[in-house]
Enzyme design. Sequence first.
Site, PDB file in Angstrom:
ATOM      1  CG  ASP A  97      -2.025  -1.019   1.142  1.00  0.00           C
ATOM      2  OD1 ASP A  97      -2.173  -1.618   0.052  1.00  0.00           O
ATOM      3  OD2 ASP A  97      -2.741  -1.228   2.138  1.00  0.00           O
ATOM      4  CG  ASP A 103      -0.883   5.183  -0.342  1.00  0.00           C
ATOM      5  OD1 ASP A 103      -1.785   5.001  -1.176  1.00  0.00           O
ATOM      6  OD2 ASP A 103      -0.991   4.889   0.871  1.00  0.00           O
ATOM      7  CB  SER A 129     -37.722  -6.424 -12.888  1.00  0.00           C
ATOM      8  OG  SER A 129     -38.972  -6.506 -13.539  1.00  0.00           O
ATOM      9  CG  LEU A 130     -33.912 -10.963 -13.832  1.00  0.00           C
ATOM     10  CD1 LEU A 130     -32.808 -11.630 -13.036  1.00  0.00           C
ATOM     11  CD2 LEU A 130     -33.840 -11.387 -15.286  1.00  0.00           C
ATOM     12  CD  GLU A 184     -25.107 -14.359 -14.735  1.00  0.00           C
ATOM     13  OE1 GLU A 184     -24.688 -13.222 -14.489  1.00  0.00           O
ATOM     14  OE2 GLU A 184     -25.198 -14.835 -15.884  1.00  0.00           O
ATOM     15  CE  LYS A 243     -32.718 -11.503  -8.271  1.00  0.00           C
ATOM     16  NZ  LYS A 243     -32.658 -10.526  -7.182  1.00  0.00           N
ATOM     17  CG  ASP A 287     -29.723  -8.855  -1.511  1.00  0.00           C
ATOM     18  OD1 ASP A 287     -30.435  -8.204  -2.287  1.00  0.00           O
ATOM     19  OD2 ASP A 287     -30.082  -9.161  -0.362  1.00  0.00           O
ATOM     20  NE  ARG A 312     -34.384  -2.748 -12.487  1.00  0.00           N
ATOM     21  CZ  ARG A 312     -35.667  -2.423 -12.454  1.00  0.00           C
ATOM     22  NH1 ARG A 312     -36.088  -1.473 -11.650  1.00  0.00           N
ATOM     23  NH2 ARG A 312     -36.546  -3.033 -13.227  1.00  0.00           N
ATOM     24  CD  GLU A 365     -27.480  -5.850  -7.864  1.00  0.00           C
ATOM     25  OE1 GLU A 365     -28.464  -5.655  -7.129  1.00  0.00           O
ATOM     26  OE2 GLU A 365     -27.574  -5.906  -9.102  1.00  0.00           O
ATOM     27  CE1 TYR A 395     -27.144  -7.578 -14.436  1.00  0.00           C
ATOM     28  CE2 TYR A 395     -26.291  -7.368 -12.204  1.00  0.00           C
ATOM     29  CZ  TYR A 395     -27.183  -6.982 -13.192  1.00  0.00           C
ATOM     30  OH  TYR A 395     -28.108  -5.998 -12.936  1.00  0.00           O
ATOM     31  CE  LYS A 442     -28.227 -12.822 -16.800  1.00  0.00           C
ATOM     32  NZ  LYS A 442     -27.037 -11.959 -16.702  1.00  0.00           N
ATOM     33  CE  LYS A 474     -35.071 -13.734  -5.123  1.00  0.00           C
ATOM     34  NZ  LYS A 474     -35.889 -12.559  -5.155  1.00  0.00           N
ATOM     35  CB  CYS A 489     -63.765   3.263   3.674  1.00  0.00           C
ATOM     36  SG  CYS A 489     -62.200   4.115   3.338  1.00  0.00           S
ATOM     37  CB  CYS A 497     -64.116   8.191   3.639  1.00  0.00           C
ATOM     38  SG  CYS A 497     -64.489   6.817   2.516  1.00  0.00           S
ATOM     39  CB  CYS A 530     -63.294   2.723  -0.318  1.00  0.00           C
ATOM     40  SG  CYS A 530     -64.055   4.325   0.034  1.00  0.00           S
ATOM     41  CB  CYS A 568     -61.821   7.907  -0.085  1.00  0.00           C
ATOM     42  SG  CYS A 568     -60.950   6.800   1.030  1.00  0.00           S
TER      43      CYS A 568
END
Length: 665
Positions: A31, A35, A80-81, A111, A113, A115, A134, A170, A222, A285, A309, A403, A406, A421, A427
């Site tokens: 390091d 530097d 989205s998937l 692959e 997913k 988070d 996104r 991601e 990805y 995919k 998932k 409701c 209201c 309602c 309302c």
Amino acid sequence: MTIKDKIEALREELREHNYNYYVLDNATITDYEFDIKLKELEKLEKEHPEFFDANSPTQRVGGGITKNFDTITHKNRMYSLDNSYSKEDLLDWEKRLQKNLGTTEIEYTCELKYDGASINLTFENGKFLRAVTRGDGFQGDDVTTNVKTIKSIPLIPKKDFLLDFEMRGEIILPLDGFNRMNEERVANGEEAYRNPRNTASGSLKLQDSSEVAKRPLDCLLYQVVTNERKYETHYESLEAARNSGFKVPQTIILAKNIDEVLEFVNSWDEKRHDLPYETDGVVVKVNNLLQQEELGYTSKSPRWAIAYKFKAEQVTTVLNEITYQVGRTGAITPVANLEPVHLAGTVVKRASLHNADQIEKLDIRLGDTVFVEKGGEIIPKIIKVDLSKRPENSVATVYATHCPECDTELIRTEGDAKHYCPNEFGCAPQITGRIQHFISRKAMDIDGLGGETVDLLRKEGLIKNYADLYELTKEQVIPLERMAEKSAQNMIDGIKKSKEIPFEKVLFALGIRFVGETVAKKLAKHFKSMDNLMQADFETLIAVDEIGDRIAKSILDFSSNEGNIELVKRLKSYGIQLEVSAESMENQTDKLKGKAFVVSGVFHQLSRNELKKAIEDNGGKVSSSISKKTDFVVAGDKMGPSKLAKAEDLGIAIISEQDFIDMIN
């Protein structure tokens, strides 16, 4: 060696050290040595500003301040998937693929997913240009200054890669780094961050990029998006990206069938807890990029990809109360108020109960001990009741009859899962909800106006509906809480600018029940104006492609309501676009009306998307698979042999790209 050459050599050397350390996890110098070289480069650049480069390693330390994050429209939409949770879901998906492609020869990639926070990185002429979140998939926030501080992203990829392209990925916060950040916060007497995903997402919106630079953010890539046809498969493009300096995880594999996909899923369901970052599933995919093009997209997701998932985490807690929420369309959603419990990195206090049928099916009651999980790892839901712990004095739940806002008596039409309602214009949550929908990004996209301000404007009596927005003045809104002169002016300017929004988005903004983005586009294209749409009868409406009885009835209900008729009349008087503009009508004809086309193969004069647009602009319909209803197949190079055989068996006309161009000209 000239000064310029020395600067370039230092930059290249530091880029290589960055790559070794942050991507390969294999430091080649200390390091301290790094530097020293960085300071030498900083000094040379300061003494010779004529050689400034926005992508120099010295620009990664941060320091730039971003007051407002500009909204940028994605050149290529970020979809989205679709989610799957079982082998049966995957097999059904594979059958759809085989039917659409006309072949069983499909290879997949698997692959993990990740988070984190989705990001789109744009590169032009081989250099990093911009980073955009996104957002809603159509547009997101420009977070370039902050993303530059993430060392694992190469600002200038190696030269044997593409020139103009986008990298999708991601932004994540590895668990070690997240834990270190929390240890520091707790030691300083501050509250710990809840989870890595939200912390990574929040980091991208910090105003001071030097603060972002201090956080151990990483970026896992990805997907490569480009018009260059250099690679034939998704896997090949990612391998090339990895070799060019991008951090593409090594966990990606090729799979020949769904059984091999499930082997990958089962293996990582066990091993994922040993990963240095959070993951909540597997993305599968179609590997071949031509097949991806053939399959295309639904209104929300690519047909060529699906997320599997992992089984959601479950916890038990006690149901304390059931309350009822009113949506913008008047739909009532029962909400379970729970004893707070930790679940998948967050504290859960509430969960949706969906509707009266769900409550009855679960036989859920106050005081019950319930099992809660995160549906799709995002929204908490109650799965079942632990009957062994039910209190002796338990009483069956009686669903609300009026409701909660209201006190109007609720209605439930036959075949509808939800209660409603009917007090549409009286309302409060419905009034606020409709205006919030009207101003949202996908609708009128009014800058300077958010949900809280809408609620405040309504409570102060300044607006009762979305048409009232166009009568607001700066003087009226300045006295509002947390409203300064500049923000008041921004709001008024944003409202004025929304008059330029095209008709299809205005139609979606009106909030007609069941008329989403895709339906609004179809209706706008068919009827050309709001007047034509509101005068249409039931038969005329259902004759429009993909408009069924339910949507038609909803449009008729909207069009016959005096309140809505008055609102539309007012919007027209303010100059809102309630008909298709002359510009968008250019090149639009009915030459192909009633004709269905399938586009397959590689084309040379027009891109596949340009071909599809040309079909639709001339009144035709684009289908993804060949059937008896198909009139023409526009065939390019490398069209699948099974698709060709099916078209010939059904006697469907097969035309070339040039034949099609001649047809519309």
